[in-house]
Design an enzyme around this catalytic site. Sequence first.
Site, PDB file in Angstrom:
ATOM      1  CD  GLU A   1      38.176  37.544  31.760  1.00  0.00           C
ATOM      2  OE1 GLU A   1      38.956  37.545  32.732  1.00  0.00           O
ATOM      3  OE2 GLU A   1      37.153  36.850  31.692  1.00  0.00           O
TER       4      GLU A   1
ATOM      5  NE  ARG B   1      40.997  38.468  35.348  1.00  0.00           N
ATOM      6  CZ  ARG B   1      41.707  38.010  36.360  1.00  0.00           C
ATOM      7  NH1 ARG B   1      42.482  38.816  37.051  1.00  0.00           N
ATOM      8  NH2 ARG B   1      41.667  36.742  36.697  1.00  0.00           N
TER       9      ARG B   1
ATOM     10  CG  HIS C   1      37.928  37.304  40.065  1.00  0.00           C
ATOM     11  ND1 HIS C   1      36.948  36.353  39.912  1.00  0.00           N
ATOM     12  CD2 HIS C   1      38.853  37.042  39.125  1.00  0.00           C
ATOM     13  CE1 HIS C   1      37.257  35.543  38.919  1.00  0.00           C
ATOM     14  NE2 HIS C   1      38.430  35.943  38.420  1.00  0.00           N
TER      15      HIS C   1
ATOM     16  NE  ARG D   1      44.022  35.912  33.849  1.00  0.00           N
ATOM     17  CZ  ARG D   1      42.762  35.937  33.425  1.00  0.00           C
ATOM     18  NH1 ARG D   1      41.975  34.889  33.579  1.00  0.00           N
ATOM     19  NH2 ARG D   1      42.280  37.021  32.860  1.00  0.00           N
TER      20      ARG D   1
END
Length: 128
Positions: A86, A101, A117, A97
């Site tokens: 990831e 992703r 997420h 963050r």
Amino acid sequence: MRIPPRFTLLGAAAALLATLFTGPATAAPTAITAVGDICYSRLPSQAHDTLDLIETGGPYPFPQDGTVFQNREGILPSRTTGHYHEYTVITPGSDTRGARRIVTGDATREDYYTADHYESFDLVDHDC
């Protein structure tokens, strides 16, 4: 930090050895599947930046980038541990963050994008 290659001779050798000692894993599907798909051109610009960093091997903005993604949610195709990694997609204005992703697989151009997420994934189509 471990920076995984997309596909290397060493990775192929490790897979062969694992198969010899543990038997074959579940049969690989003929095509990569995901909950959805997304054209590369429709990704946010920050996802393009992340994919560029992955291709060049970093440096990455967060220490967690490049770590093994466990697929605990079971949404991505089932693979052996270490298949997925990831990487953070920067969220403008976020002090953390964020939720976005890129998750890569060992196969060439096996890139998944999630904006929530890991609640859903889209397989990135690099040809559109």
